[in-house]
Motif scaffolding. Structure first.
Motif, PDB file in Angstrom:
ATOM      1  N   LEU A  79       0.840  -1.201   0.000  1.00  0.00           N
ATOM      2  CA  LEU A  79       0.000   0.000   0.000  1.00  0.00           C
ATOM      3  C   LEU A  79       0.878   1.256   0.000  1.00  0.00           C
ATOM      4  O   LEU A  79       0.606   2.231  -0.707  1.00  0.00           O
ATOM      5  CB  LEU A  79      -0.903  -0.040   1.234  1.00  0.00           C
ATOM      6  N   ALA A  80       1.954   1.194   0.802  1.00  0.00           N
ATOM      7  CA  ALA A  80       2.842   2.358   0.882  1.00  0.00           C
ATOM      8  C   ALA A  80       3.434   2.677  -0.488  1.00  0.00           C
ATOM      9  O   ALA A  80       3.619   3.842  -0.850  1.00  0.00           O
ATOM     10  CB  ALA A  80       3.962   2.099   1.898  1.00  0.00           C
ATOM     11  N   LEU A  81       3.713   1.634  -1.263  1.00  0.00           N
ATOM     12  CA  LEU A  81       4.375   1.826  -2.556  1.00  0.00           C
ATOM     13  C   LEU A  81       3.384   1.962  -3.723  1.00  0.00           C
ATOM     14  O   LEU A  81       3.795   2.135  -4.869  1.00  0.00           O
ATOM     15  CB  LEU A  81       5.311   0.638  -2.835  1.00  0.00           C
ATOM     16  N   ALA A  82       2.088   1.877  -3.401  1.00  0.00           N
ATOM     17  CA  ALA A  82       1.078   1.835  -4.462  1.00  0.00           C
ATOM     18  C   ALA A  82       1.153   3.032  -5.406  1.00  0.00           C
ATOM     19  O   ALA A  82       0.935   2.898  -6.602  1.00  0.00           O
ATOM     20  CB  ALA A  82      -0.315   1.727  -3.851  1.00  0.00           C
ATOM     21  N   ASN A  83       1.475   4.207  -4.867  1.00  0.00           N
ATOM     22  CA  ASN A  83       1.521   5.403  -5.711  1.00  0.00           C
ATOM     23  C   ASN A  83       2.920   5.712  -6.236  1.00  0.00           C
ATOM     24  O   ASN A  83       3.112   6.723  -6.905  1.00  0.00           O
ATOM     25  CB  ASN A  83       1.055   6.636  -4.917  1.00  0.00           C
ATOM     26  N   ALA A  84       3.882   4.866  -5.916  1.00  0.00           N
ATOM     27  CA  ALA A  84       5.262   5.180  -6.292  1.00  0.00           C
ATOM     28  C   ALA A  84       5.432   5.084  -7.799  1.00  0.00           C
ATOM     29  O   ALA A  84       5.059   4.070  -8.399  1.00  0.00           O
ATOM     30  CB  ALA A  84       6.221   4.223  -5.598  1.00  0.00           C
ATOM     31  N   PRO A 118       0.203   6.928   5.931  1.00  0.00           N
ATOM     32  CA  PRO A 118      -0.031   8.128   5.112  1.00  0.00           C
ATOM     33  C   PRO A 118       0.584   9.401   5.718  1.00  0.00           C
ATOM     34  O   PRO A 118       1.032  10.281   4.983  1.00  0.00           O
ATOM     35  CB  PRO A 118      -1.552   8.215   5.058  1.00  0.00           C
ATOM     36  N   ILE A 119       0.661   9.469   7.064  1.00  0.00           N
ATOM     37  CA  ILE A 119       1.193  10.698   7.678  1.00  0.00           C
ATOM     38  C   ILE A 119       2.696  10.827   7.425  1.00  0.00           C
ATOM     39  O   ILE A 119       3.166  11.839   6.905  1.00  0.00           O
ATOM     40  CB  ILE A 119       0.885  10.734   9.192  1.00  0.00           C
ATOM     41  N   CYS A 120       3.475   9.774   7.757  1.00  0.00           N
ATOM     42  CA  CYS A 120       4.925   9.915   7.583  1.00  0.00           C
ATOM     43  C   CYS A 120       5.337   9.783   6.118  1.00  0.00           C
ATOM     44  O   CYS A 120       6.457  10.146   5.764  1.00  0.00           O
ATOM     45  CB  CYS A 120       5.702   8.985   8.505  1.00  0.00           C
ATOM     46  N   LEU A 121       4.431   9.289   5.274  1.00  0.00           N
ATOM     47  CA  LEU A 121       4.735   9.266   3.838  1.00  0.00           C
ATOM     48  C   LEU A 121       4.378  10.593   3.177  1.00  0.00           C
ATOM     49  O   LEU A 121       4.620  10.776   1.985  1.00  0.00           O
ATOM     50  CB  LEU A 121       3.974   8.129   3.148  1.00  0.00           C
ATOM     51  N   GLY A 122       3.776  11.493   3.942  1.00  0.00           N
ATOM     52  CA  GLY A 122       3.472  12.819   3.404  1.00  0.00           C
ATOM     53  C   GLY A 122       2.337  12.827   2.388  1.00  0.00           C
ATOM     54  O   GLY A 122       2.366  13.587   1.424  1.00  0.00           O
ATOM     55  N   MET A 123       1.331  11.968   2.604  1.00  0.00           N
ATOM     56  CA  MET A 123       0.175  11.981   1.698  1.00  0.00           C
ATOM     57  C   MET A 123      -0.639  13.255   1.913  1.00  0.00           C
ATOM     58  O   MET A 123      -0.684  13.780   3.021  1.00  0.00           O
ATOM     59  CB  MET A 123      -0.719  10.760   1.973  1.00  0.00           C
ATOM     60  N   PRO A 124      -1.286  13.729   0.866  1.00  0.00           N
ATOM     61  CA  PRO A 124      -2.089  14.947   1.034  1.00  0.00           C
ATOM     62  C   PRO A 124      -3.275  14.710   1.953  1.00  0.00           C
ATOM     63  O   PRO A 124      -3.834  13.613   1.973  1.00  0.00           O
ATOM     64  CB  PRO A 124      -2.568  15.262  -0.391  1.00  0.00           C
ATOM     65  N   GLY A 125      -3.619  15.733   2.712  1.00  0.00           N
ATOM     66  CA  GLY A 125      -4.833  15.681   3.519  1.00  0.00           C
ATOM     67  C   GLY A 125      -4.697  15.014   4.869  1.00  0.00           C
ATOM     68  O   GLY A 125      -5.663  14.888   5.598  1.00  0.00           O
ATOM     69  N   VAL A 126      -3.498  14.586   5.255  1.00  0.00           N
ATOM     70  CA  VAL A 126      -3.345  13.933   6.563  1.00  0.00           C
ATOM     71  C   VAL A 126      -3.051  14.985   7.633  1.00  0.00           C
ATOM     72  O   VAL A 126      -2.678  16.115   7.323  1.00  0.00           O
ATOM     73  CB  VAL A 126      -2.210  12.886   6.546  1.00  0.00           C
ATOM     74  N   LEU A 127      -3.241  14.594   8.872  1.00  0.00           N
ATOM     75  CA  LEU A 127      -3.021  15.545   9.960  1.00  0.00           C
ATOM     76  C   LEU A 127      -2.031  14.975  10.979  1.00  0.00           C
ATOM     77  O   LEU A 127      -2.328  14.002  11.664  1.00  0.00           O
ATOM     78  CB  LEU A 127      -4.352  15.858  10.652  1.00  0.00           C
ATOM     79  N   PRO A 128      -0.849  15.571  11.076  1.00  0.00           N
ATOM     80  CA  PRO A 128       0.112  15.119  12.093  1.00  0.00           C
ATOM     81  C   PRO A 128      -0.346  15.546  13.486  1.00  0.00           C
ATOM     82  O   PRO A 128      -0.902  16.633  13.642  1.00  0.00           O
ATOM     83  CB  PRO A 128       1.402  15.849  11.705  1.00  0.00           C
ATOM     84  N   VAL A 129      -0.150  14.675  14.482  1.00  0.00           N
ATOM     85  CA  VAL A 129      -0.458  15.045  15.870  1.00  0.00           C
ATOM     86  C   VAL A 129       0.771  14.737  16.720  1.00  0.00           C
ATOM     87  O   VAL A 129       1.327  13.640  16.646  1.00  0.00           O
ATOM     88  CB  VAL A 129      -1.686  14.280  16.412  1.00  0.00           C
ATOM     89  N   LEU A 130       1.171  15.697  17.530  1.00  0.00           N
ATOM     90  CA  LEU A 130       2.430  15.611  18.274  1.00  0.00           C
ATOM     91  C   LEU A 130       2.375  14.564  19.389  1.00  0.00           C
ATOM     92  O   LEU A 130       1.425  14.514  20.167  1.00  0.00           O
ATOM     93  CB  LEU A 130       2.764  16.989  18.862  1.00  0.00           C
ATOM     94  N   ASN A 131       3.412  13.740  19.458  1.00  0.00           N
ATOM     95  CA  ASN A 131       3.607  12.735  20.501  1.00  0.00           C
ATOM     96  C   ASN A 131       4.039  13.456  21.790  1.00  0.00           C
ATOM     97  O   ASN A 131       5.096  14.091  21.834  1.00  0.00           O
ATOM     98  CB  ASN A 131       4.700  11.781  20.003  1.00  0.00           C
ATOM     99  N   ARG A 132       3.227  13.335  22.841  1.00  0.00           N
ATOM    100  CA  ARG A 132       3.507  14.066  24.082  1.00  0.00           C
ATOM    101  C   ARG A 132       4.875  13.714  24.664  1.00  0.00           C
ATOM    102  O   ARG A 132       5.586  14.558  25.215  1.00  0.00           O
ATOM    103  CB  ARG A 132       2.420  13.760  25.115  1.00  0.00           C
ATOM    104  N   ARG A 133       5.242  12.451  24.520  1.00  0.00           N
ATOM    105  CA  ARG A 133       6.502  12.012  25.126  1.00  0.00           C
ATOM    106  C   ARG A 133       7.717  12.706  24.492  1.00  0.00           C
ATOM    107  O   ARG A 133       8.741  12.878  25.146  1.00  0.00           O
ATOM    108  CB  ARG A 133       6.634  10.487  25.009  1.00  0.00           C
ATOM    109  N   VAL A 134       7.589  13.093  23.219  1.00  0.00           N
ATOM    110  CA  VAL A 134       8.689  13.812  22.562  1.00  0.00           C
ATOM    111  C   VAL A 134       8.960  15.115  23.315  1.00  0.00           C
ATOM    112  O   VAL A 134      10.113  15.464  23.596  1.00  0.00           O
ATOM    113  CB  VAL A 134       8.350  14.100  21.082  1.00  0.00           C
ATOM    114  N   VAL A 135       7.888  15.816  23.672  1.00  0.00           N
ATOM    115  CA  VAL A 135       8.057  17.082  24.403  1.00  0.00           C
ATOM    116  C   VAL A 135       8.675  16.803  25.774  1.00  0.00           C
ATOM    117  O   VAL A 135       9.589  17.501  26.211  1.00  0.00           O
ATOM    118  CB  VAL A 135       6.709  17.810  24.563  1.00  0.00           C
TER     119      VAL A 135
END
Lengths: 95, 476
Positions: free
Chosen positions: A75-80, B39-56
């Protein structure tokens, strides 16, 4: 003019956009209008007002440090455009 | 004209959270490529990152431990650039309002303690990993590391030599490891360092032109790269040339730095506040709560070990280099009330066993209480030091209590003078030749007799008694 053609070309390069001559002229004019509008906003005295970084006033929206399943590599690579094995494949870039 | 190096370091430390900074993917090292992505760490459009409290929380620990001023309000910014290891086209970092600023750490130098200023500490996400094809003009991208939390620690240009730079790095790493927020592994890249370095005539205020050094994967690399770069810049300046501002890479096999290929484009990151992430407010309560969980830090612990236990600078340094080693020592020393013996046993025989086994002190099968028991058995005269070592090895492989081993194996020290005297007489009677040699003034032969007596008693005879009685018997 608030912005030169060269600046438009520079910004376009930073965004990796290829513009035709006609587009450069058009965007120079449009960006100029936007900057003039900003100029108008600048005439308001904001010395007593704290700068705002976000449109909403919510703060500290956190998630807890919990791992949830990731998506499958298929799925991760689906758009690659190109892939090899479980990797994304790109033209060789050496910084 | 005497030239003085001016060095500032940028350190990136991976934080030991379970999940990534803005999504719930795992941060575990070594997974198959692209198995820890979403989708978030792959940078897909329309996703919303939310901060991990433990990082702070983790970043706050470091900020407090390095005496920083915490910014009450801080927010994330987008750092815009294109590179294949960065799927979104921007890195989420902090810019105008970092988490913390104006801190310092104290390092040990030959001239005593020295403060190195910390300009800022901020939170950001790591990028992915690129693997370059050796034969084809292709690169392969693995985004598992994308979004793993980092803190960047930027020092003031307070460092004046390669040694100081390494000392500063060690100090930072020790603190991070003590705080249990980073594993400090330079080879695996969870603790990374870039250096800015320039030279200037001693006494001059203005900085010279600097170069930025990258690709240093160990303390040794950092030391060698800086030493090389100091010499290189010195040569350029002394022969009338000018240092070029550029990024240079360290080549460990050649022992040189070289300018990075490609044209040096001026970076224009166009930072702006990330609209996807709301501001982080850190109030006094939060700071106080994090502060209350901080352990004693390595510098303070070392000082205390010297004062409280009378240890040398070196011993205190070794024992506090690892938090769990320090804990082990303290438990042992308190139990046996002989801190110097405890230090010697731990740094000598115990660490040798642990290291040979490729274990850490945390996994040591001999508890601090058991080691204390061995030390007490020796000081109360029940066993000799030599037997103590044997018992330690036995306890290490079986996990049994030392006292039980002593009883089971009948290793109690022989302190019966009559018995030892009998053994000595037997040994003397069997070796008339050596007796004659000794009496003719050959002092060395004495050791032979001690050895024979120990052999006869399976090493159990009290060494002091053996020595005293032997001297007496050999006299006449």
């Amino acid at each position: 003019m608030k912005i030169t053609k060269n600046e438009v070309l520079y910004v376009a390069h930073l965004a990796r956009l290829e513009l035709t001559d006609e587009e450069v002229d058009r965007f120079t004019l449009q960006l100029n209008d936007i900057l003039l509008y900003m100029e108008k906003l600048n005439s308001v005295d904001t010395s007593e007002i704290e700068p705002m970084s976000h449109a909403i006033t919510l703060n500290n929206a956190f998630r807890e440090d919990v791992v949830l399943p990731s998506i499958s590599p298929e799925l991760a690579l689906a758009n690659a455009p190109e892939a090899q094995g479980d990797f994304f494949r790109v033209p060789k870039v050496i910084e | 004209m005497e030239l003085e190096p001016v060095i500032g370091l940028e350190v990136h430390a991976q934080l030991l959270t379970s999940s990534k900074i803005f999504c719930a993917c795992s941060t575990a090292f070594g997974a198959s490529p692209n198995h820890h992505t979403c989708p978030i760490c792959l940078g897909m459009p329309g996703v919303l990152p939310v901060l991990n409290r433990r990082v702070v929380e983790y970043a706050l620990r470091m900020a407090i431990a390095t005496n920083c001023v915490i910014n009450r309000k801080n927010y994330f910014a987008r750092k815009n650039y294109f590179y294949p290891d960065l799927p979104k086209g921007y890195q989420i970092s902090q810019y105008a309002s970092p988490l913390a600023e104006h801190g310092y750490v104290e390092i040990e130098t030959e001239g005593g303690k020295k403060k190195i200023g910390i300009t800022r500490i901020h939170m950001e996400e790591d990028a992915g990993k690129l693997i370059h094809d050796e034969t084809n003009p292709m690169s392969y991208v693995d985004f598992n590391r994308t979004g793993v939390p980092l803190i960047e620690i930027v020092s003031e240009p307070d460092i004046r030599s390669a040694e100081e730079a390494v000392q500063y790095l060690r100090t930072l790493r020790d603190i991070l490891v003590y705080l249990e927020i980073c594993d400090g592994n330079m080879e695996e890249g969870s603790f990374r360092c870039d250096a800015n370095i320039s030279l200037r005539p001693r006494g001059q205020k203005e900085f010279g032109t600097r170069t930025e050094l990258k690709n240093m994967n160990s303390f040794r690399h950092v030391q060698r790269a800086l030493e090389y770069e100091i010499k290189r810049q010195m040569f350029i300046i002394e022969s009338g040339g000018e240092v070029v501002q550029e990024t240079r890479l360290w080549d460990e096999s050649q022992g040189v730095t070289y300018a990075m290929r490609g044209k040096e484009e001026a970076h224009d990151y166009r930072y702006f506040p990330d609209p996807d992430l709301v501001a982080v407010f850190i109030d006094e309560n939060w700071i106080a709560q994090v502060r209350s969980t901080l352990p004693e830090l390595p510098g303070a612990k070392k000082q205390r070990f010297m004062e409280e236990y009378g240890l040398s600078t070196y011993d205190a340094g070794v024992l506090t280099s690892d938090r769990f080693l320090a804990e082990y020592f303290e438990k042992c020393a308190q139990k046996c009330q002989q801190p110097k013996s405890a230090a010697n046993w731990i740094m000598g025989d115990l660490l040798k066993l642990v290291n040979e086994d490729k274990r850490t002190i945390k996994e040591c099968p001999v508890t601090p209480e058991h080691l204390a028991e061995i030390i007490n058995l020796i000081s109360e005269g029940t066993i000799s030091g030599k037997i103590g070592k044997e018992i330690l090895e036995e306890a290490y492989s079986t996990g049994e209590a030392p006292r039980a081993i002593v009883e089971k194996k009948g290793l109690v020290q022989i302190t019966d003078e009559r018995f030892i005297a009998e053994v000595i007489e037997r040994v003397i009677a069997h070796h008339p030749e050596q007796v004659a040699q000794y009496r003719a003034g050959k002092e060395k032969v004495f050791g032979f007799f001690v050895g024979q007596v120990m052999k006869e008693t399976q090493g159990k005879a009290n060494p002091k008694l053996v020595n005293d009685l032997l001297r007496e018997k050999l006299k006449n």
